[in-house]
Motif scaffolding. Structure first.
Motif, PDB file in Angstrom:
ATOM      1  N   TRP A  50      36.451  21.900  29.018  1.00  0.00           N
ATOM      2  CA  TRP A  50      35.179  21.498  29.620  1.00  0.00           C
ATOM      3  C   TRP A  50      34.039  22.264  28.956  1.00  0.00           C
ATOM      4  O   TRP A  50      34.128  23.492  28.816  1.00  0.00           O
ATOM      5  CB  TRP A  50      35.214  21.793  31.115  1.00  0.00           C
ATOM      6  N   PRO A  51      33.009  21.555  28.476  1.00  0.00           N
ATOM      7  CA  PRO A  51      31.911  22.229  27.742  1.00  0.00           C
ATOM      8  C   PRO A  51      30.927  22.984  28.643  1.00  0.00           C
ATOM      9  O   PRO A  51      30.868  22.744  29.849  1.00  0.00           O
ATOM     10  CB  PRO A  51      31.237  21.064  27.026  1.00  0.00           C
ATOM     11  N   GLU A  52      30.187  23.885  28.014  1.00  0.00           N
ATOM     12  CA  GLU A  52      29.163  24.640  28.741  1.00  0.00           C
ATOM     13  C   GLU A  52      27.854  23.871  28.780  1.00  0.00           C
ATOM     14  O   GLU A  52      27.046  24.033  29.695  1.00  0.00           O
ATOM     15  CB  GLU A  52      28.918  25.992  28.057  1.00  0.00           C
ATOM     16  N   VAL A  53      27.642  23.067  27.726  1.00  0.00           N
ATOM     17  CA  VAL A  53      26.413  22.280  27.643  1.00  0.00           C
ATOM     18  C   VAL A  53      26.695  21.030  26.810  1.00  0.00           C
ATOM     19  O   VAL A  53      27.529  21.054  25.904  1.00  0.00           O
ATOM     20  CB  VAL A  53      25.269  23.110  27.010  1.00  0.00           C
ATOM     21  N   LEU A  54      26.009  19.946  27.160  1.00  0.00           N
ATOM     22  CA  LEU A  54      26.203  18.677  26.489  1.00  0.00           C
ATOM     23  C   LEU A  54      24.996  18.358  25.610  1.00  0.00           C
ATOM     24  O   LEU A  54      23.864  18.450  26.053  1.00  0.00           O
ATOM     25  CB  LEU A  54      26.349  17.594  27.572  1.00  0.00           C
ATOM     26  N   LEU A  55      25.279  18.005  24.343  1.00  0.00           N
ATOM     27  CA  LEU A  55      24.237  17.548  23.431  1.00  0.00           C
ATOM     28  C   LEU A  55      24.342  16.034  23.356  1.00  0.00           C
ATOM     29  O   LEU A  55      25.420  15.504  23.092  1.00  0.00           O
ATOM     30  CB  LEU A  55      24.477  18.130  22.025  1.00  0.00           C
ATOM     31  N   LEU A  56      23.237  15.346  23.575  1.00  0.00           N
ATOM     32  CA  LEU A  56      23.256  13.888  23.625  1.00  0.00           C
ATOM     33  C   LEU A  56      22.151  13.257  22.805  1.00  0.00           C
ATOM     34  O   LEU A  56      21.091  13.842  22.619  1.00  0.00           O
ATOM     35  CB  LEU A  56      23.048  13.421  25.076  1.00  0.00           C
ATOM     36  N   THR A  81      22.480  19.663  30.103  1.00  0.00           N
ATOM     37  CA  THR A  81      22.366  18.747  28.966  1.00  0.00           C
ATOM     38  C   THR A  81      21.100  19.007  28.153  1.00  0.00           C
ATOM     39  O   THR A  81      20.091  19.479  28.667  1.00  0.00           O
ATOM     40  CB  THR A  81      22.337  17.274  29.433  1.00  0.00           C
ATOM     41  N   VAL A  82      21.192  18.691  26.858  1.00  0.00           N
ATOM     42  CA  VAL A  82      20.066  18.777  25.929  1.00  0.00           C
ATOM     43  C   VAL A  82      20.067  17.477  25.142  1.00  0.00           C
ATOM     44  O   VAL A  82      21.125  17.015  24.702  1.00  0.00           O
ATOM     45  CB  VAL A  82      20.243  19.965  24.961  1.00  0.00           C
ATOM     46  N   GLY A  83      18.897  16.874  24.995  1.00  0.00           N
ATOM     47  CA  GLY A  83      18.802  15.632  24.243  1.00  0.00           C
ATOM     48  C   GLY A  83      18.262  15.860  22.845  1.00  0.00           C
ATOM     49  O   GLY A  83      17.471  16.769  22.620  1.00  0.00           O
ATOM     50  N   VAL A  84      18.711  15.056  21.900  1.00  0.00           N
ATOM     51  CA  VAL A  84      18.202  15.088  20.530  1.00  0.00           C
ATOM     52  C   VAL A  84      18.032  13.646  20.074  1.00  0.00           C
ATOM     53  O   VAL A  84      18.988  12.875  20.087  1.00  0.00           O
ATOM     54  CB  VAL A  84      19.189  15.796  19.576  1.00  0.00           C
ATOM     55  N   THR A  85      16.807  13.269  19.706  1.00  0.00           N
ATOM     56  CA  THR A  85      16.562  11.903  19.227  1.00  0.00           C
ATOM     57  C   THR A  85      15.753  11.937  17.935  1.00  0.00           C
ATOM     58  O   THR A  85      15.207  12.969  17.555  1.00  0.00           O
ATOM     59  CB  THR A  85      15.786  11.063  20.272  1.00  0.00           C
TER      60      THR A  85
END
Length: 170
Positions: A50-56, A81-85
DNA sequence: GCGACAG
DNA sequence: ATCTTGTCGC
């Protein structure tokens, strides 16, 4: 539609999961969670460790109701969560200097909802979105820590590659 | 009618 | 996302 999730720790892939099926709706800007949410939640729930943080690939507060897909998924999974676009949805702001690490604010009215981040000199900056239980500072640090010398965070590259392979049948 | 509009 | 066009680097 195919979705992939990978767990990266210290540059190493320590977990991976791919899932396929039908997207649950059409693409409508501002309603990505309706189209991709169910499958993304499913693929993340199947991953270990299970991750500590999700990159989306999604926005956070850069959204008509300040609730982009990264916010929805973080809430549904109870996971930061952290978003990257590649570009903002609604927010606006000038690009940062052409130096690795340079940032500049992306705002909606007077609120800064995201930041441009030049991850590598000579390349287009990415949009970094704080989302569920993360702030601007944490979001930028998570992205920079996952770059592995590239423009795009390694977890996102790995996930895209895994989804592409699955889509091609292999 | 045309462009904008996360992926 | 997907597609097309243009540039740069190996």
């Amino acid at each position: 539609m195919w979705a992939a999730a990978v767990v990266v720790d210290a540059g190493r892939i320590v977990g991976q999961r791919v899932v396929g099926g039908c997207a649950s709706g059409p693409y409508v800007p501002g309603m990505l969670a309706l189209r991709l949410g169910p499958q993304l939640e499913d693929v993340v729930r199947r991953i270990a460790p299970w991750p500590e943080v999700l990159l989306l690939d999604a926005t956070g507060g850069d959204h008509p109701r300040r609730a982009g897909l990264a916010v929805h998924l973080g809430a549904a999974l109870d996971l930061p969560t952290v978003g990257v676009t590649h570009r903002p949805l609604l927010a606006t702001g000038a690009w940062p200097a052409d130096e690795a690490g340079a940032t500049s604010p992306l705002t909606i009215g007077t609120d800064q909802v995201a930041t441009w981040l030049r991850t590598r000199r000579g390349t287009r900056p990415l949009v970094v979105h704080p989302a569920w239980r993360t702030d601007l500072d944490v979001a930028v640090r998570v992205v920079e820590a996952s770059l592995a010398g590239r423009r795009t965070p390694e977890p996102l590259r790995s996930a895209r590659q895994a989804a592409r392979r699955a889509r091609a049948g292999q």
